[in-house]
Design a protein around this motif. Sequence first.
Motif, PDB file in Angstrom:
ATOM      1  N   SER A 138       0.738  -1.215   0.023  1.00  0.00           N
ATOM      2  CA  SER A 138       0.156   0.071  -0.052  1.00  0.00           C
ATOM      3  C   SER A 138       0.758   1.275   0.029  1.00  0.00           C
ATOM      4  CB  SER A 138      -0.999  -0.006   1.346  1.00  0.00           C
ATOM      5  OG  SER A 138      -1.718  -0.993   1.332  1.00  0.00           O
ATOM      6  N   LYS A 139       0.418   2.387  -0.910  1.00  0.00           N
ATOM      7  CA  LYS A 139       1.046   3.701  -0.701  1.00  0.00           C
ATOM      8  C   LYS A 139       0.321   4.487  -0.153  1.00  0.00           C
ATOM      9  CE  LYS A 139       4.211   1.346  -3.048  1.00  0.00           C
ATOM     10  NZ  LYS A 139       5.609   1.015  -2.658  1.00  0.00           N
ATOM     11  N   ASN A 140       0.287   4.626   0.991  1.00  0.00           N
ATOM     12  CA  ASN A 140      -0.520   5.654   1.913  1.00  0.00           C
ATOM     13  C   ASN A 140      -0.093   5.941   3.065  1.00  0.00           C
ATOM     14  OD1 ASN A 140      -1.646   3.623   3.472  1.00  0.00           O
ATOM     15  ND2 ASN A 140      -3.057   2.977   2.216  1.00  0.00           N
ATOM     16  N   GLY A 141      -0.555   7.038   3.615  1.00  0.00           N
ATOM     17  CA  GLY A 141       0.074   7.395   5.230  1.00  0.00           C
ATOM     18  C   GLY A 141       0.382   6.378   6.139  1.00  0.00           C
ATOM     19  N   SER A 142      -1.010   5.489   6.288  1.00  0.00           N
ATOM     20  CA  SER A 142      -0.927   4.606   7.423  1.00  0.00           C
ATOM     21  C   SER A 142      -0.038   3.554   6.990  1.00  0.00           C
ATOM     22  CB  SER A 142      -2.293   3.827   7.247  1.00  0.00           C
ATOM     23  OG  SER A 142      -3.250   4.658   7.703  1.00  0.00           O
ATOM     24  N   ARG A 250       1.732  16.867   5.233  1.00  0.00           N
ATOM     25  CA  ARG A 250       1.048  15.567   4.689  1.00  0.00           C
ATOM     26  C   ARG A 250       1.895  15.518   3.246  1.00  0.00           C
ATOM     27  NH1 ARG A 250      -4.698  15.329   5.795  1.00  0.00           N
ATOM     28  NH2 ARG A 250      -3.818  15.008   8.035  1.00  0.00           N
ATOM     29  N   LEU A 252       1.350  12.047   1.770  1.00  0.00           N
ATOM     30  CA  LEU A 252       0.564  11.029   1.144  1.00  0.00           C
ATOM     31  C   LEU A 252      -0.816  11.022   2.007  1.00  0.00           C
ATOM     32  CD1 LEU A 252       2.802   7.942   0.173  1.00  0.00           C
ATOM     33  CD2 LEU A 252       1.740   9.604  -1.193  1.00  0.00           C
ATOM     34  N   GLU A 253      -2.007  10.809   1.340  1.00  0.00           N
ATOM     35  CA  GLU A 253      -3.215  10.740   2.016  1.00  0.00           C
ATOM     36  C   GLU A 253      -3.322   9.392   2.535  1.00  0.00           C
ATOM     37  OE1 GLU A 253      -5.357  12.968   2.551  1.00  0.00           O
ATOM     38  OE2 GLU A 253      -4.623  14.577   1.380  1.00  0.00           O
TER      39      GLU A 253
END
Length: 253
Positions: A138-142, A250, A252-253
């Motif tokens: 996955s490529k998101n903040g989490s 921020r 990445l979302e």
Amino acid sequence: MKSTKRIVSMFSAAAIVCAAFVAVVPVATAASSGAVTASERSFPATTAGRRNLLNEATSTEVEEDSNWGGIETLDVPKTKSQAEKDAEAEQERQAAAQRQAAAQRQADSSATTSSSTTSSSAASRSSTRTSLPEVPSSKNGSAIAEYATKFQGYPYVSGGNTPSGWDCSGFVQYVFSQFGINLPHSSSSQAMAGVAVASLDQAQPGDILANSSHAAIYIGNGMVMNAMNPSQGTNISSTAVFSGSYSIRRILE
């Protein structure tokens, strides 16, 4: 005629005086001789044995009621012979050598233990570095936040930006690079990257918290993952790690 008589009288007187002198001299001589003779008889020769003066001088016999003024009760310190002194010195030297040898053995043992611990720690870090955490698909903040926490315990090295050692901004730079995002190696530059977030209440896992002296990755609940210092290494801490204000960015979302 009178003159003749007078001369005869004078000669007669002279003869009488001479005769008297001759008579007196033997008497004086005899008297003197008697005194000398008497003196010689008052000191007769003797053959009596003399007493042993040396034995008398070294005699230890003392009368029971003798009073020596308390000298017999004096506490006279005992002196040691040179041989006794040499023996004591040799004994002390041997004891000192034994103490020194024991201290050296203890120091060697501590050094060996420390070396073993250091080697084990180094081997552990090497093993950790050769088996780096797998990057999430996955490529998101989490995903960034989750991946960042897998580096807990990694070493802090000023100016570094790899798992073998990094500083605060180097750690942030490395984590984001694994997701294909290039960030500058500077906390002040990272404080201007991406999009600004108004407050911590609006922050999301994976956001960057940074100012001119420190940078970290937000993981939620007021906590960040960051490379702190050489003694604490890379660890989780609260946002109190920042001194003064900081930016929330921020990427990445």
